[in-house]
Each structure stands twice: as C-alpha cells, then as structure tokens.
Design an enzyme around this catalytic site. Structure first.
Site, PDB file in Angstrom:
ATOM      1  N   GLY A 124       5.310  -3.658  -3.710  1.00  0.00           N
ATOM      2  CA  GLY A 124       4.714  -3.207  -2.455  1.00  0.00           C
ATOM      3  C   GLY A 124       3.417  -2.491  -2.724  1.00  0.00           C
ATOM      4  CE  LYS A 149       4.496   4.852  -4.334  1.00  0.00           C
ATOM      5  NZ  LYS A 149       4.675   5.723  -3.167  1.00  0.00           N
ATOM      6  CG  ASP A 156       6.301   6.821   6.070  1.00  0.00           C
ATOM      7  OD1 ASP A 156       6.443   6.209   7.151  1.00  0.00           O
ATOM      8  OD2 ASP A 156       5.626   6.382   5.118  1.00  0.00           O
TER       9      ASP A 156
HETATM   10  N1  LIG Z   1      13.638   4.059  -6.811  1.00  0.00           N
HETATM   11  C1  LIG Z   1      13.565   2.854  -6.262  1.00  0.00           C
HETATM   12  N2  LIG Z   1      14.553   1.964  -6.505  1.00  0.00           N
HETATM   13  C2  LIG Z   1      14.505   0.723  -5.996  1.00  0.00           C
HETATM   14  N3  LIG Z   1      13.500   0.257  -5.234  1.00  0.00           N
HETATM   15  C3  LIG Z   1      12.481   1.098  -4.948  1.00  0.00           C
HETATM   16  C4  LIG Z   1      12.455   2.430  -5.447  1.00  0.00           C
HETATM   17  N4  LIG Z   1      11.311   3.006  -5.033  1.00  0.00           N
HETATM   18  C5  LIG Z   1      10.655   2.083  -4.312  1.00  0.00           C
HETATM   19  N5  LIG Z   1      11.342   0.929  -4.247  1.00  0.00           N
HETATM   20  C6  LIG Z   1      10.954  -0.325  -3.565  1.00  0.00           C
HETATM   21  O1  LIG Z   1       9.537  -0.401  -3.533  1.00  0.00           O
HETATM   22  C7  LIG Z   1       9.079  -0.480  -2.187  1.00  0.00           C
HETATM   23  C8  LIG Z   1       7.777   0.301  -2.039  1.00  0.00           C
HETATM   24  O2  LIG Z   1       7.995   1.672  -2.362  1.00  0.00           O
HETATM   25  P1  LIG Z   1       7.230   2.888  -1.612  1.00  0.00           P
HETATM   26  O3  LIG Z   1       7.561   2.855  -0.157  1.00  0.00           O
HETATM   27  O4  LIG Z   1       7.482   4.131  -2.347  1.00  0.00           O
HETATM   28  O5  LIG Z   1       5.724   2.425  -1.829  1.00  0.00           O
HETATM   29  P2  LIG Z   1       4.436   2.611  -0.952  1.00  0.00           P
HETATM   30  O6  LIG Z   1       3.322   2.123  -1.774  1.00  0.00           O
HETATM   31  O7  LIG Z   1       4.338   3.996  -0.466  1.00  0.00           O
HETATM   32  O8  LIG Z   1       4.679   1.641   0.238  1.00  0.00           O
HETATM   33  P3  LIG Z   1       4.481   1.907   1.799  1.00  0.00           P
HETATM   34  O9  LIG Z   1       3.333   2.810   1.959  1.00  0.00           O
HETATM   35  O10 LIG Z   1       4.271   0.528   2.333  1.00  0.00           O
HETATM   36  O11 LIG Z   1       5.781   2.524   2.289  1.00  0.00           O
HETATM   37  C9  LIG Z   1      10.218   0.086  -1.337  1.00  0.00           C
HETATM   38  O12 LIG Z   1      10.246  -0.437  -0.041  1.00  0.00           O
HETATM   39  C10 LIG Z   1      11.451  -0.302  -2.136  1.00  0.00           C
HETATM   40  O13 LIG Z   1      11.877  -1.599  -1.803  1.00  0.00           O
END
Ligand SMILES: Nc1ncnc2c1ncn2[C@@H]1O[C@H](COP(=O)(O)OP(=O)(O)OP(=O)(O)O)[C@@H](O)[C@H]1O
Length: 496
Positions: free
Chosen positions: A146, A187, A309
C-alpha cells in the site's frame, strides 16, 4: 473487620481512628464485594471521612495505580496521626479531589509515570536486547502492500542470522522465499515529501506509546532504522518503520468479498457456527468484530490517544481472529497535545465525523507538554475527543451490516445522504431511496440499529451526544450479544 487486616497491621487505637480503620487489604476486597451491600458504602446520612474515602476508592477500583494508592494511604496515615481532626479533614479534602483529578481520563499521573519511568525503561530494555539497533541488512523487502501520502508499505522478512548472500529485495516480483520465516511489515517514509519525515517520527512515537499502553490492541512494533546506502527500495538516509506481520488480510479485504461476514466465521470463532439462520449468524460475527474494535478503542482512549483514521483498511485480522489497529500516523495524544495541530483534519473523508476535527476549531495550539498534561482532564471533559473515533466505528458497523454500503461509491452516496438529513440515521432510514437491507441491525429488537444511531450522530450538548467506547460496550447490543457465548462454546467444542 479485623480479618481484613494483614497479620502485621497495628491494632486500632483512637489516634488511628481516621485512616487506620481503613482496611489495608480492602482495595482488592472492594473489587470482589461490589455486589454485596457494604454498610460503609450505603450509610449516606452519617457519611464520615472514612465513608467518603471508601466511596472514592470504590470508584477507582480499576485504576492501574492501586499499588501506589495503597502505599500513599499508608504514608498519609503516618502523617495524619499527628494532626488534629480538623487538619486531617482538610488534608483529606485536598488529597481526594487531587487524586481524582490526576487519575481522571486521560490520566495525568499515569502519563507522568509512563513518560518518566516506563518510556525510559522501555528504551533501556530495548537497547539491551538490541531492539533499537535495527539495520537495513536485517531485512529483505518484498511485495508492495500500500501507499499513503507519507509512506509506502511493503511485506518483508527478517534475514536469519546465519543466512549468506541474501539479496535485499525478495526474489520473484517481491515474493519472500521460504528461507525467511519471520515475516514483517516495512514502511518506507517518503524522502523529499513535505511533512513525511515528521509524520514518520510521530508514527514511531505513537507505536512505542501504544505498545506500552495497549499492546494487544495494535500491531507489534519492532522499531525503526535508517538506510545506510541506496539499493533497490532503499534510499540512503531514508527512515523505515518495522512491525511484526500480523496477518494477510485487513477488514476491508474481507468486506470486499461477497461471502462477508461468513468468510471471517471460522477465523473469529475457530469453527463454523451452528446457527441456521444466516441473518442471525451474520449478526453474531459482526457483533464480535465490533466488540473487538470498540474494546481496542476504549483502551487507547483511556490513555488519551485518538486514532483519527479508523476504517476497515486500518484493521488487520490476525490468523487467530484478533483485530488489531494499525496506522497511527494520524493519531493524536491529547494527554500532552502530541500531533495535535488545530484545524488539521487528516482522516479519510468517508469515515470522518461531521465536526471534521477532533477538537473545536477555535482550540489553540497546545502549550508545552507538562502544562498540556495538567490541563488534559479538563480539555477531555469539555471536548470528548474520543467521540471522533466512535463515529468512524459507527460507519464501519453500517458497512458491515448493510451489504449495499460496502462499495466506495455507495459509501460516498451514504455520506452525502447523511449530510442532507443532519446525520440523523433514523431520518436517513425514512428518506433514503437506496432500499438498504437493515435486517442484521434490526434483529434482537433492533439493538444493532439503536447502537448505530448512537454512534452516527452530530455532537450534542457539551460536544457529547455520541456513545463513548465504554458506554458502547455497555449497550444491550454487546451485553446481550451472544457472540461471546458463541466464542466460548466454539472453544469448548474444539477442546473436547
Ligand atoms: N502489522 C501488519 N501486519 C499485517 N499487515 C499490515 C500490517 N501493517 C500494515 N499492513 C497492511 O498494509 C496496508 C497498509 O498499511 P498502512 O495503512 O499502515 O499504510 P499507509 O501507507 O498509511 O496506507 P493508507 O494511508 O492508505 O492507510 C494495510 O492496509 C494492511 O493490509
């Protein structure tokens, strides 16, 4: 009475009449005895300072600070024995309100203990165990999962200690091969994007904070590292955050499937439920999901954190059917005003309450942290910032229970219709032309519907008017939910 005292307790004397007659062990005793009428607690007419103190204590039974309270009472008792009756009463009238204020939500006292004792302890322990010395070479990066405004999320794995010739990028279009058993989520904080670095730092801070405050409610945070060279996904100097991999699927993924909520049945309950009526079965599964979401929200709200969020994509479902909160990049800690910028609404508009901001728009920037902390119980009482997340939880409930609200377009339409009716769900029901199927919410005398109307609403008098997480958990929807019984029964059946 005497039987409640430990063997080493001093005998009761006149001098000890005020606090020494307080049963030393009765804090834990109170926990057990709330159902039995307690003469001390019920004789209101002749309420003595002792009675008042016991009343105050019984309301603080669940405080994690009880050991400190016990110790303080013992010390206070020593000091109080040299005072006159009036002086003791005055001291009492100062100590109890101060104690109540310091332990009221979001917890000034526990916050100070967390900031000055637990956080340094966590840092020391993590450093000792090598958890704060993560390196780029410790991980392989796999498939991209993502991308948000400030970071890109990848699946990844920890490189085993004895592994040789490991490429930093997992082979085969980002797939991690079988050598890597310990899966993680990485991330990458975007480099060169305005605000990304600050957001990454906040996310890291919040992850350490929630890992102390509510570890079972969120994904396990492993730490961060800075890339020491540029190669494949890594950019020299870029920051990376690392979590334990909690599960393949988030709630949004499950909700996209036509079989929702049955696709979660065996994950949540360990087996297929023996309920023939599919509406009832759906309702049970959804109640269990909501119970977990709201229980986690209660835990973070109790410590002053508002997630800001809450949405299905930020709720990861583990293999054991536990729902964990992720993505604390937009969270705010209103105990000390961390990541609180007036007028900054960061939430996904589809799940955002009508007030848009967690605090009224005219709220100024927070003062320095210690002052913000001292003022936080007043701010919390006046603004109930936790109700922000509760609205989002209400939208998640509606989406789970009403199949036609699950698509992005339908959700947008639902939000526009809600706006037209002033966020009055009952009026929406009367006026909508979308013909929603509300059976799952209407069964059991409409308990689910009632809960939804109390989560999705405008803020009312004193910015209340929506259920808090603890009030929601006391709602008949959960009290008589049946999902807990189903969960217990399924465990019993499995263990036979
Ligand atoms: N600890 C974890 N274990 C399993 N999957 C995870 C974990 N952390 C994140 N993910 C997966 O990764 C995806 C993206 O994570 P996250 O929401 O933290 O990212 P983001 O870059 O902030 O995305 P957004 O802003 O679109 O919400 C999540 O929807 C989930 O499916």
């Amino acid at each position: 009475m005497a039987s409640l005292l430990p063997p080493t307790s001093p005998p009761l004397t006149k001098h000890h009449s005020f606090l020494s007659s307080f049963p030393y062990n009765s804090i834990s005793h109170l926990r057990l005895s709330t159902r039995r009428p307690n003469k001390r607690l019920t004789s209101k007419c002749n309420a003595s300072p002792n009675d008042l103190l016991l009343n105050a204590l019984s309301s603080l039974q669940s405080s994690p600070l009880l050991p400190f309270l016990k110790e303080s009472i013992t010390q206070f008792e020593g000091v109080a024995s040299g005072l006159t009756a009036n002086e003791r009463l005055e001291a009492f009238l100062f100590v109890v309100p101060t104690w109540v204020y310091l332990t009221a939500r979001p917890g000034v006292l526990i916050g100070a203990i967390d900031a000055y004792i637990f956080a340094p302890l966590q840092l020391g322990l993590d450093s000792l165990l090598g958890r704060r010395n993560l390196k780029m070479s410790d991980f392989v990066v796999g498939q991209k999962l993502g991308e948000g405004s400030f970071g890109i999320v990848y699946a990844g794995a920890i490189v085993p200690k004895n592994a040789v010739n490991v490429e930093q990028r997992g082979k085969g279009k980002g797939r991690i091969d079988e050598r890597f058993k310990e899966r993680v989520i990485l991330k990458k904080v975007k480099v060169g994007t305005k605000g990304a670095e600050e957001c990454g730092d906040f996310e890291e801070w919040f992850n350490y904070r929630v890992s102390r405050a509510a570890p079972e409610s969120c994904a396990e945070f492993l730490g961060s590292f800075t890339a020491d060279k540029t190669s494949s996904e890594f950019i020299k100097g870029g920051k990376w955050l690392v979590w334990k991999f909690e599960g393949d699927t988030n709630l949004a993924d499950y909700m996209r499937e036509r079989s929702f909520p049955f696709n979660l049945e065996s994950t949540m309950f360990g087996r297929v439920l023996q309920e023939v009526d599919s509406t009832k079965k759906s309702a049970l599964i959804i109640t269990q999901i909501m119970r977990q979401i709201i229980t986690s929200l209660k835990k973070i709200h109790d410590t002053g954190i508002v997630h800001r969020d809450i949405k299905p994509a930020n709720l990861v479902v583990t293999a054991k059917g536990k729902i964990k909160l992720i993505d604390f990049g937009a969270a705010t800690d209103l105990r000390i005003g961390k990541n609180y910028v007036p007028n900054r609404g960061l939430l996904d508009p589809d799940y955002c309450p009508p007030e848009l901001y967690v605090m009224p728009e005219e709220t100024p920037s927070p003062p320095p942290e210690p002052i913000a902390a001292i003022l936080s119980p007043i701010i919390w009482q006046l603004n109930s910032p936790d109700l922000f997340d509760m609205y989002s939880a209400g939208i998640v409930l509606m989406q789970m229970a009403v199949p036609t609200l699950r698509s992005a377009a339908a959700l947008k339409n639902f939000n526009s219709e809600l706006k037209v009716v002033g966020y009055d769900l009952n009026e929406w029901r009367e006026r909508t032309r979308s013909g929603p199927d509300l059976r799952i919410l209407d069964i059991n005398n409409g308990r689910g519907w009632d809960l939804a109307t109390k989560l999705i609403s405008q803020r009312g008098f004193l910015r209340r008017g929506r259920l808090s997480a603890s009030a929601a958990l006391r709602h008949p929807y959960f009290l008589l939910g049946g999902d807990q019984a189903a969960a217990v029964l399924s465990k019993l059946t499995l263990s036979k």
